[in-house]
Design a protein around this motif. Structure first.
Motif, mmCIF file in Angstrom:
data_model
loop_
_atom_site.group_PDB
_atom_site.id
_atom_site.type_symbol
_atom_site.label_atom_id
_atom_site.label_comp_id
_atom_site.label_asym_id
_atom_site.label_seq_id
_atom_site.Cartn_x
_atom_site.Cartn_y
_atom_site.Cartn_z
ATOM 1 N N LEU A 68 1.053 -1.232 0.134
ATOM 2 C CA LEU A 68 -0.053 0.124 0.020
ATOM 3 C C LEU A 68 1.182 1.663 -0.129
ATOM 4 O O LEU A 68 1.728 1.329 1.039
ATOM 5 C CB LEU A 68 -0.742 0.158 1.304
ATOM 6 C CG LEU A 68 -1.727 -1.216 0.572
ATOM 7 C CD1 LEU A 68 -2.867 -0.710 2.619
ATOM 8 C CD2 LEU A 68 -2.895 -0.482 0.347
ATOM 9 N N SER A 106 -0.241 -3.845 -8.982
ATOM 10 C CA SER A 106 -2.133 -2.963 -8.135
ATOM 11 C C SER A 106 -1.535 -2.239 -6.714
ATOM 12 O O SER A 106 -2.690 -2.188 -6.511
ATOM 13 C CB SER A 106 -3.056 -4.348 -8.752
ATOM 14 O OG SER A 106 -1.755 -5.377 -7.203
ATOM 15 N N HIS A 107 -0.622 -2.745 -6.118
ATOM 16 C CA HIS A 107 -0.967 -2.232 -5.559
ATOM 17 C C HIS A 107 -1.485 -2.992 -4.075
ATOM 18 O O HIS A 107 -2.664 -2.415 -3.069
ATOM 19 C CB HIS A 107 -0.720 -0.729 -5.419
ATOM 20 C CG HIS A 107 0.786 -0.093 -5.680
ATOM 21 N ND1 HIS A 107 2.195 -0.222 -5.368
ATOM 22 C CD2 HIS A 107 0.423 0.564 -6.447
ATOM 23 C CE1 HIS A 107 2.375 -0.304 -6.042
ATOM 24 N NE2 HIS A 107 2.622 0.738 -6.841
ATOM 25 N N GLN A 108 -2.105 -4.092 -4.160
ATOM 26 C CA GLN A 108 -3.361 -4.326 -3.669
ATOM 27 C C GLN A 108 -3.141 -5.457 -2.556
ATOM 28 O O GLN A 108 -2.194 -6.644 -3.075
ATOM 29 C CB GLN A 108 -4.650 -4.983 -4.089
ATOM 30 C CG GLN A 108 -5.020 -4.437 -4.902
ATOM 31 C CD GLN A 108 -5.754 -3.256 -4.482
ATOM 32 O OE1 GLN A 108 -6.217 -3.711 -3.620
ATOM 33 N NE2 GLN A 108 -6.532 -1.906 -4.774
ATOM 34 N N GLN A 111 -2.269 -10.429 -2.129
ATOM 35 C CA GLN A 111 -2.252 -11.411 -3.257
ATOM 36 C C GLN A 111 -2.209 -12.727 -3.570
ATOM 37 O O GLN A 111 -2.393 -13.830 -4.119
ATOM 38 C CB GLN A 111 -2.237 -10.664 -4.223
ATOM 39 C CG GLN A 111 -2.141 -9.295 -4.419
ATOM 40 C CD GLN A 111 -4.577 -8.928 -5.610
ATOM 41 O OE1 GLN A 111 -4.394 -9.795 -5.769
ATOM 42 N NE2 GLN A 111 -5.446 -8.507 -4.371
#
Length: 274
Positions: A68, A106-108, A111
């Protein structure tokens, strides 16, 4: 006397990646007694402050895998203010991916968990295919996503394994004239049953080659054309009674047959959750 050091492993997920990397590096410094402390599922600034508070009063390093952007920036800022060494374990490889493949992350967080779920679904499907191969335990017919039926040597088993690698639970049942098919075949939705047929000539060729590989050179009923015609006729009657779609696999590769099956089921909406 050893000098004990502390590594704080911080992650916005479980933190297995960071933990393994830190242990791998620590193993190269045999004279150091390294203690690893974990801060998993860091989600906000307070979580980061908790790590900072613990780390600033000891001779330590913070090793982290945080994707994040805002949280990563906050951790970098706070560690700089406190004079704490902080290492982003993912940054070099993330930058390499971005520059080499011309794509953005994606900066998620978490995952990897999704990848793990896919892996375990695939393993479960493969175990299912093995357990319910060749008509073993007819209970599997009710639990399967796909049920393959056909005479011997119509690629039921390799096709089952191929589809299992795509996370579908597949059972297969051999059709033999002298053995009545299990009643469960007629009780499951016919939409998930697929019949595999083959030309007599092609099956004769395959079975002769099979006998040759087994070292059986004398004529065998298994490969005789009369026996093959009897089996195929019986199998076709059963398939028609069930009302399932039938695919001719005579000159098709496993991948081609699998694509036909998946396209057919997707069109019907049977694999909406696949």
């Amino acid at each position: 006397m050893t000098n004990k050091e502390t590594i704080y492993v911080v992650s916005d997920s479980v933190g297995e990646t960071a933990d393994l990397m830190v242990k791998a590096v620590a193993s190269q410094f045999l004279g150091k007694d390294v203690e690893i402390k974990h801060f998993s599922y860091a989600e906000d600034e307070q979580d980061i402050n908790n790590v900072i508070t613990a780390a600033k009063y000891s001779h330590s390093i913070i090793a982290y895998t945080i994707v994040l952007p805002a949280l990563k920036q906050y951790l970098d800022q706070r560690t700089a203010e406190e004079g704490i060494t902080a290492v982003d374990l993912m940054l070099p490889l993330m930058n390499a991916f971005t520059q080499t493949f011309n794509t953005e992350p994606s900066h998620q967080p978490r995952q990897m968990r999704k990848l793990d779920e896919d892996y375990f679904k695939r393993v479960e499907a493969i175990e299912f295919a093995v357990k319910y191969d060749d008509g073993q335990e007819v209970r599997g017919l009710r639990l399967a996503d796909i049920v393959l039926i056909g005479v011997s040597r119509t690629s039921k088993t390799p096709l089952s394994m191929y589809l299992a690698n795509k996370k579908f639970k597949v059972a297969n049942v051999p059709l033999i004239p002298e053995v009545p098919p299990p009643q469960e075949l007629f009780n499951i939705p016919r939409s998930k049953c697929v019949g595999l047929m083959i030309t007599p000539e092609k099956l004769n060729e395959i079975r002769r080659e099979r006998l040759k590989n087994l070292g059986l050179t004398s004529p065998a009923n298994y490969a005789s054309l009369d026996r093959i015609l009897e089996e195929l006729n019986s199998a076709q009657n059963i398939m028609r009674k069930i009302g399932c779609p039938i695919i001719d696999v005579s000159n098709k590769a496993i991948e081609e047959t699998a694509d036909i099956i998946l396209a057919m089921f997707n069109k019907r909406g049977s694999f909406a959750n696949g």
